[in-house]
Design a protein around this motif. Structure first.
Motif, mmCIF file in Angstrom:
data_model
loop_
_atom_site.group_PDB
_atom_site.id
_atom_site.type_symbol
_atom_site.label_atom_id
_atom_site.label_comp_id
_atom_site.label_asym_id
_atom_site.label_seq_id
_atom_site.Cartn_x
_atom_site.Cartn_y
_atom_site.Cartn_z
ATOM 1 N N THR A 96 19.567 -10.843 27.634
ATOM 2 C CA THR A 96 20.573 -9.945 28.230
ATOM 3 C C THR A 96 20.667 -10.137 29.736
ATOM 4 O OG1 THR A 96 20.198 -8.288 26.509
ATOM 5 C CG2 THR A 96 21.235 -7.529 28.545
ATOM 6 N N PHE A 97 19.526 -10.314 30.407
ATOM 7 C CA PHE A 97 19.505 -10.422 31.869
ATOM 8 C C PHE A 97 19.331 -11.863 32.360
ATOM 9 C CE2 PHE A 97 18.486 -6.004 31.032
ATOM 10 C CZ PHE A 97 19.228 -5.337 31.988
ATOM 11 N N ASP A 98 19.530 -12.817 31.450
ATOM 12 C CA ASP A 98 19.486 -14.244 31.804
ATOM 13 C C ASP A 98 18.194 -14.603 32.542
ATOM 14 O OD1 ASP A 98 20.403 -16.840 31.871
ATOM 15 O OD2 ASP A 98 21.490 -16.574 33.762
ATOM 16 N N ILE A 99 17.067 -14.205 31.939
ATOM 17 C CA ILE A 99 15.746 -14.503 32.508
ATOM 18 C C ILE A 99 15.181 -15.734 31.813
ATOM 19 C CG2 ILE A 99 13.395 -13.634 32.838
ATOM 20 C CD1 ILE A 99 14.612 -10.788 32.797
ATOM 21 N N ASP A 100 14.813 -16.721 32.577
ATOM 22 C CA ASP A 100 14.273 -17.972 32.032
ATOM 23 C C ASP A 100 13.026 -17.667 31.198
ATOM 24 O OD1 ASP A 100 12.891 -20.491 31.728
ATOM 25 O OD2 ASP A 100 14.149 -21.289 33.332
ATOM 26 N N PRO A 101 13.003 -18.056 29.899
ATOM 27 C CA PRO A 101 11.858 -17.734 29.030
ATOM 28 C C PRO A 101 10.546 -18.344 29.501
ATOM 29 C CG PRO A 101 13.354 -19.291 27.945
ATOM 30 C CD PRO A 101 14.058 -18.787 29.170
ATOM 31 N N ARG A 102 10.603 -19.336 30.410
ATOM 32 C CA ARG A 102 9.350 -19.906 30.932
ATOM 33 C C ARG A 102 8.581 -18.899 31.785
ATOM 34 N NH1 ARG A 102 11.728 -25.391 33.464
ATOM 35 N NH2 ARG A 102 13.447 -23.923 33.868
ATOM 36 N N PHE A 103 9.261 -17.822 32.173
ATOM 37 C CA PHE A 103 8.599 -16.804 33.002
ATOM 38 C C PHE A 103 8.293 -15.533 32.195
ATOM 39 C CE2 PHE A 103 11.030 -19.590 35.717
ATOM 40 C CZ PHE A 103 10.113 -19.926 36.700
ATOM 41 N N CYS A 104 8.282 -15.708 30.876
ATOM 42 C CA CYS A 104 7.933 -14.625 29.964
ATOM 43 C C CYS A 104 6.718 -15.030 29.141
ATOM 44 C CB CYS A 104 9.095 -14.295 29.025
ATOM 45 S SG CYS A 104 10.604 -13.742 29.873
ATOM 46 N N ARG A 105 5.732 -14.216 29.097
ATOM 47 C CA ARG A 105 4.529 -14.477 28.310
ATOM 48 C C ARG A 105 4.592 -13.591 27.068
ATOM 49 N NH1 ARG A 105 3.045 -19.018 31.040
ATOM 50 N NH2 ARG A 105 2.760 -18.603 33.250
ATOM 51 N N PHE A 106 4.771 -14.208 25.919
ATOM 52 C CA PHE A 106 4.976 -13.468 24.682
ATOM 53 C C PHE A 106 3.671 -13.282 23.901
ATOM 54 C CE2 PHE A 106 9.055 -15.560 25.602
ATOM 55 C CZ PHE A 106 9.875 -14.449 25.657
ATOM 56 N N GLY A 107 2.762 -12.556 24.462
ATOM 57 C CA GLY A 107 1.525 -12.268 23.750
ATOM 58 C C GLY A 107 0.780 -13.527 23.365
ATOM 59 N N ASN A 108 0.500 -13.675 22.070
ATOM 60 C CA ASN A 108 -0.235 -14.833 21.582
ATOM 61 C C ASN A 108 0.667 -16.038 21.335
ATOM 62 O OD1 ASN A 108 -2.727 -13.490 21.553
ATOM 63 N ND2 ASN A 108 -2.275 -12.584 19.548
ATOM 64 N N ALA A 109 1.976 -15.844 21.456
ATOM 65 C CA ALA A 109 2.897 -16.955 21.223
ATOM 66 C C ALA A 109 2.786 -18.008 22.330
ATOM 67 C CB ALA A 109 4.326 -16.421 21.147
ATOM 68 N N SER A 110 3.115 -19.227 22.009
ATOM 69 C CA SER A 110 3.047 -20.321 22.988
ATOM 70 C C SER A 110 4.071 -20.111 24.094
ATOM 71 C CB SER A 110 3.314 -21.661 22.292
ATOM 72 O OG SER A 110 2.353 -21.900 21.283
ATOM 73 N N VAL A 111 3.707 -20.486 25.296
ATOM 74 C CA VAL A 111 4.613 -20.377 26.430
ATOM 75 C C VAL A 111 5.721 -21.408 26.266
ATOM 76 C CG1 VAL A 111 4.840 -20.550 28.930
ATOM 77 C CG2 VAL A 111 2.763 -19.569 27.920
ATOM 78 N N ASP A 156 15.087 -16.575 44.120
ATOM 79 C CA ASP A 156 15.716 -15.299 44.475
ATOM 80 C C ASP A 156 16.619 -14.789 43.359
ATOM 81 O OD1 ASP A 156 14.472 -15.201 46.947
ATOM 82 O OD2 ASP A 156 16.076 -16.352 47.921
ATOM 83 N N LYS A 157 17.392 -15.710 42.760
ATOM 84 C CA LYS A 157 18.286 -15.309 41.662
ATOM 85 C C LYS A 157 17.466 -14.855 40.451
ATOM 86 C CE LYS A 157 22.263 -16.865 38.937
ATOM 87 N NZ LYS A 157 21.757 -16.304 37.669
ATOM 88 N N HIS A 158 16.420 -15.615 40.154
ATOM 89 C CA HIS A 158 15.561 -15.253 39.024
ATOM 90 C C HIS A 158 14.928 -13.881 39.235
ATOM 91 C CE1 HIS A 158 12.304 -15.393 36.064
ATOM 92 N NE2 HIS A 158 11.486 -15.051 37.062
ATOM 93 N N ASN A 159 14.372 -13.656 40.422
ATOM 94 C CA ASN A 159 13.721 -12.371 40.687
ATOM 95 C C ASN A 159 14.705 -11.209 40.659
ATOM 96 O OD1 ASN A 159 11.317 -13.707 40.910
ATOM 97 N ND2 ASN A 159 11.165 -13.563 43.145
ATOM 98 N N LEU A 160 15.956 -11.487 41.071
ATOM 99 C CA LEU A 160 16.982 -10.452 41.017
ATOM 100 C C LEU A 160 17.269 -10.061 39.568
ATOM 101 C CD1 LEU A 160 19.072 -8.662 42.423
ATOM 102 C CD2 LEU A 160 20.687 -10.592 42.315
ATOM 103 N N ASN A 161 17.331 -11.068 38.680
ATOM 104 C CA ASN A 161 17.565 -10.776 37.261
ATOM 105 C C ASN A 161 16.427 -9.924 36.682
ATOM 106 O OD1 ASN A 161 19.871 -12.289 37.428
ATOM 107 N ND2 ASN A 161 19.021 -14.097 36.411
ATOM 108 N N VAL A 162 15.198 -10.271 37.058
ATOM 109 C CA VAL A 162 14.051 -9.492 36.590
ATOM 110 C C VAL A 162 14.129 -8.068 37.131
ATOM 111 C CG1 VAL A 162 11.542 -9.243 36.672
ATOM 112 C CG2 VAL A 162 12.560 -11.506 36.314
ATOM 113 N N GLN A 163 14.518 -7.940 38.408
ATOM 114 C CA GLN A 163 14.598 -6.620 39.023
ATOM 115 C C GLN A 163 15.647 -5.756 38.324
ATOM 116 O OE1 GLN A 163 12.466 -5.404 41.412
ATOM 117 N NE2 GLN A 163 13.460 -3.468 40.810
ATOM 118 N N GLN A 164 16.749 -6.383 37.890
ATOM 119 C CA GLN A 164 17.771 -5.628 37.169
ATOM 120 C C GLN A 164 17.207 -5.060 35.863
ATOM 121 O OE1 GLN A 164 20.899 -8.568 36.902
ATOM 122 N NE2 GLN A 164 21.936 -7.812 38.747
ATOM 123 N N LEU A 165 16.378 -5.863 35.189
ATOM 124 C CA LEU A 165 15.719 -5.366 33.981
ATOM 125 C C LEU A 165 14.772 -4.215 34.322
ATOM 126 C CD1 LEU A 165 14.727 -5.292 31.076
ATOM 127 C CD2 LEU A 165 13.313 -7.302 31.552
#
Length: 468
Positions: free
Chosen positions: A343-358, A369-378
């Motif tokens: 929804t917020f166009d956050i690159d999945p490489r910056f998401c750690r999904f528990g035990n799932a592989s990165v 800056d753009k990436h951090n802004l998207n995270v901040q919106q979330l």
């Protein structure tokens, strides 16, 4: 099956009683066996017959049982097994009132082992512990040994079946002589609640229970809370603890430990659930087993790495640990993060999904800056979705309402307010009892608010609002 159990017994002097004591290999009906039985037949005036036998339990007798009773493996090696004496026992118990000290213990053992031998037996029963509490009030202890000492009964061969049975018979004769108000005949009626209650629980405690929502407390001999439960109907729910055929050691210990019942009336099931949760956290009763259900297991976290990028991660949620959002299980948390990252166009490489592989990718990293802004919106969305509302519920009577106050994503407090008093939201908040909120309580309240939106009041920040 005896006919005595099918009618109310009025004339105790014309009734035949089987006064019984048994010794066993342990306290669990399902995992232990009888090692000795003594049965005395009593006609309401005196003992008219007696019978006793050792029983080979076909299992090893634990050392602590031998130390208590003096019965060891050698003593029972040549004794009959229970099946060989089952018919004799059945004939002695049939058509008699079953009497014992802590009657449910002896009764459940004999009924279970008779049933295993094909003898379906049922009988009215009397507990000399409960009778003694009524007819010999004010004693320091109602255990057989101490009770006999206090009333002058000579107890020989303690923790042997015949010795304890003879003492119980003498005690029973004493109780019969003191029963000028027909207490015993009343307790023999099939429908009597006396027969359902554990021997240590006062009848008045059960009689006082109302048929309304609330929270009930079981207390031990010292008054300590050992169990907390909630109910839509307090009397029916408490009664359900004392019925059924569960003969496990844990249940027997649980019932044995109950000496007192108290309760707190509530206006609704939701208020009872919330009060139950807060009271369990307050007392941590030894017999409440499902305490872990009150805590979330996983959380969503945010952190900024040394490379300047914001990361989101799903991980286990330790007690008292702060997180952005809590979840019941890992799959729910991962699903939420996957959905929001899209929804917020956050690159999945910056998401750690528990035990799932990165997630791996050869694509260049996004602009920090753009990436951090998207995270901040979330993060802003999560902050804006923090629950803040008041529920108005039924009160304990027609003149009051129940309220639950939710603030900053936590159950702040709950209580009742007399409708005639009126008042604004600030006054309401001050009148509520503060809660030690947890994830389970918040889920209960928000789930209820979703189902019944017409019961939700939204307080306005820095502005007075009159109660409806």
């Amino acid at each position: 099956m005896g006919s005595v159990g099918k009618k109310s017994i009025v004339n105790v002097a014309e009734t035949l009683y089987a006064i019984v004591d048994i010794e066993t290999t342990g306290g669990s009906v399902s995992g232990s066996r009888i090692t000795e039985v003594a049965i005395l037949l009593h006609n309401g005036s005196e003992v008219i017959d007696r019978w006793t036998t050792l029983v080979n339990p076909e299992m090893e007798i634990p050392m602590h049982i031998t130390a208590l009773t003096g019965i060891d493996d050698d003593m029972v090696a040549k004794a009959p097994v229970f099946k060989q004496v089952a018919e004799k026992i059945y004939s002695l118990l049939k058509d008699k009132v079953f009497v014992a000290h802590n009657v449910n213990f002896d009764y459940s053992f004999l009924r279970g082992q008779l049933a295993a031998c094909g003898q379906l037996w049922d009988s009215p029963k009397l507990c000399t512990v409960r009778l003694s509490r009524k007819l010999l009030p004010g004693l320091n202890s109602y255990s057989l040994g101490k009770l006999c000492s206090q009333v002058g009964i000579n107890l020989k061969d303690r923790h042997r079946a015949m010795g304890d049975a003879l003492a119980t018979a003498e005690l029973f004769s004493m109780l019969l002589s003191k029963d000028s108000e027909g207490i015993i005949s009343g307790m023999l009626r099939k429908v009597s609640p006396e027969q359902r209650l554990p021997s240590n629980v006062p009848t008045n405690d059960f009689a006082a229970l109302p048929e309304c929502p609330g929270v009930y407390y079981f207390h031990d001999q010292k008054g300590k809370v050992i169990y907390v439960g909630k109910a839509i109907n307090l009397k029916k729910r408490v009664a359900s603890h004392f019925t059924g055929n569960n003969t496990t050691l844990r249940r027997q210990n649980f019932l044995r430990d109950i000496y007192h019942i108290s309760f707190e009336r509530c206006g609704s099931e939701l208020m009872a659930l919330l009060l139950e949760c807060t009271e369990i956290q307050k007392h941590w009763p030894i017999h409440n087993r499902a305490l872990k259900r009150f805590e979330a297991k996983f959380g969503l976290y945010h952190y900024v790495a040394v490379n300047g990028y914001s990361y989101l991660a799903v991980g286990k949620l330790p007690k008292q640990q702060h997180c952005l959002k809590a979840f019941d299980d890992e799959a729910e948390a991962v699903s939420f993060l996957v959905d929001k990252s899209r929804t917020f166009d956050i690159d999945p490489r910056f998401c750690r999904f528990g035990n799932a592989s990165v997630f791996q990718s050869d694509l260049p990293r996004p602009n920090v800056d753009k990436h951090n802004l998207n995270v901040q919106q979330l993060l802003n969305e999560l902050e804006g979705s923090v629950e803040q509302f008041v529920l108005m519920l039924d009160g304990r009577d027609r003149n009051e309402k129940g309220f639950v106050w939710v603030e900053n994503g936590k159950v702040y407090g709950m209580g009742y307010l007399d409708e005639s008093l009126g008042g604004d939201m600030d006054q309401l908040k001050e009148s509520l009892a503060k809660c030690r909120s947890n994830y389970y309580m918040l889920k209960l309240v928000t789930g209820y608010a979703d189902r019944y939106p017409h019961k939700v009041l939204y307080p306005v920040v820095n502005e007075k609002r009159q109660l409806a």
